[in-house]
Design an enzyme around this catalytic site. Structure first.
Site, PDB file in Angstrom:
ATOM      1  N   CYS A  51     -24.784  28.660 -31.978  1.00 47.49           N
ATOM      2  CA  CYS A  51     -24.150  29.635 -31.112  1.00 47.49           C
ATOM      3  C   CYS A  51     -23.215  30.488 -32.087  1.00 47.49           C
ATOM      4  O   CYS A  51     -22.327  29.597 -32.663  1.00 47.49           O
ATOM      5  CB  CYS A  51     -23.548  29.249 -29.886  1.00 47.49           C
ATOM      6  N   CYS A  54     -19.525  29.691 -30.374  1.00 48.29           N
ATOM      7  CA  CYS A  54     -18.902  28.306 -30.324  1.00 48.29           C
ATOM      8  C   CYS A  54     -19.407  27.368 -31.188  1.00 48.29           C
ATOM      9  O   CYS A  54     -19.132  26.120 -31.151  1.00 48.29           O
ATOM     10  CB  CYS A  54     -18.775  27.921 -28.626  1.00 48.29           C
ATOM     11  N   CYS A 100     -25.589  30.241 -23.695  1.00 44.25           N
ATOM     12  CA  CYS A 100     -25.110  29.065 -24.210  1.00 44.25           C
ATOM     13  C   CYS A 100     -24.572  28.109 -23.187  1.00 44.25           C
ATOM     14  O   CYS A 100     -23.767  28.420 -22.490  1.00 44.25           O
ATOM     15  CB  CYS A 100     -24.082  29.452 -25.395  1.00 44.25           C
ATOM     16  N   CYS A 103     -20.725  27.785 -24.022  1.00 44.94           N
ATOM     17  CA  CYS A 103     -19.543  28.851 -23.892  1.00 44.94           C
ATOM     18  C   CYS A 103     -19.882  30.049 -23.084  1.00 44.94           C
ATOM     19  O   CYS A 103     -19.027  30.944 -22.849  1.00 44.94           O
ATOM     20  CB  CYS A 103     -19.181  29.525 -25.247  1.00 44.94           C
ATOM     21  N   CYS A 123     -36.578  34.819 -26.357  1.00 42.31           N
ATOM     22  CA  CYS A 123     -36.414  35.869 -27.241  1.00 42.31           C
ATOM     23  C   CYS A 123     -34.910  36.218 -27.233  1.00 42.31           C
ATOM     24  O   CYS A 123     -34.010  36.594 -26.256  1.00 42.31           O
ATOM     25  CB  CYS A 123     -37.097  37.032 -26.067  1.00 42.31           C
TER      26      CYS A 123
END
Ligand code: FE
Length: 138
Positions: A51, A54, A100, A103, A123
């Site tokens: 990510c 984070c 995510c 976060c 996607c």
């Protein structure tokens, strides 16, 4: 679905400082980068996609495939708890949003037209990701 608590919290001001304008637009405002514009669309290198907000590990390059859509596409997350999925009724469509799990950053959407073994197509915006080689990922 049990209530999920996102462990990473930052103020809007902190996110603006931490992220580039494009990352902020995608991760914190559920934006979508232009097709074929992202840096990871055609990436084939072996490693792990984290990510960009984070650093949570999200997708393994082994599950990346060429969807032809112009966005990085994966057939599954790196583990069960890496991402959260929720209904998205924006833009006059019914889609499943992928965020995510740490976060709550917007990553993209998941569709049912992916390849084996899952039949799923995650996607994902390049701007929401940070690629690391396996050595870097530790
Ligand atoms: Fe995150």
């Amino acid at each position: 679905m049990a209530e999920h608590v996102f462990p990473v919290h930052r103020s809007d001001e902190q996110w603006r400082e931490l992220l580039t304008a494009e990352q902020y637009h995608v991760l914190r405002r559920a934006g979508t980068e232009r097709a074929f514009s992202g840096e990871y669309c055609n990436r084939r290198t072996d490693g792990v996609y984290h990510c960009a907000g984070c650093d949570n590990e999200l997708f393994d390059s082994k599950t990346k495939f060429d969807s032809g859509t112009g966005w990085p596409s994966f057939y599954e997350p790196i583990d069960e708890g890496a991402v959260m999925e929720r209904a998205d009724h924006s833009a006059g469509m019914v889609r499943t949003e992928v965020v995510c799990a740490d976060c709550e950053g917007h990553l993209g959407h998941v569709f049912n037209d992916g390849p084996e073994p899952t039949g799923l197509r995650y996607c994902i915006n390049s701007a929401a990701l940070k690629f690391k080689s396996r050595e870097q990922a530790g």
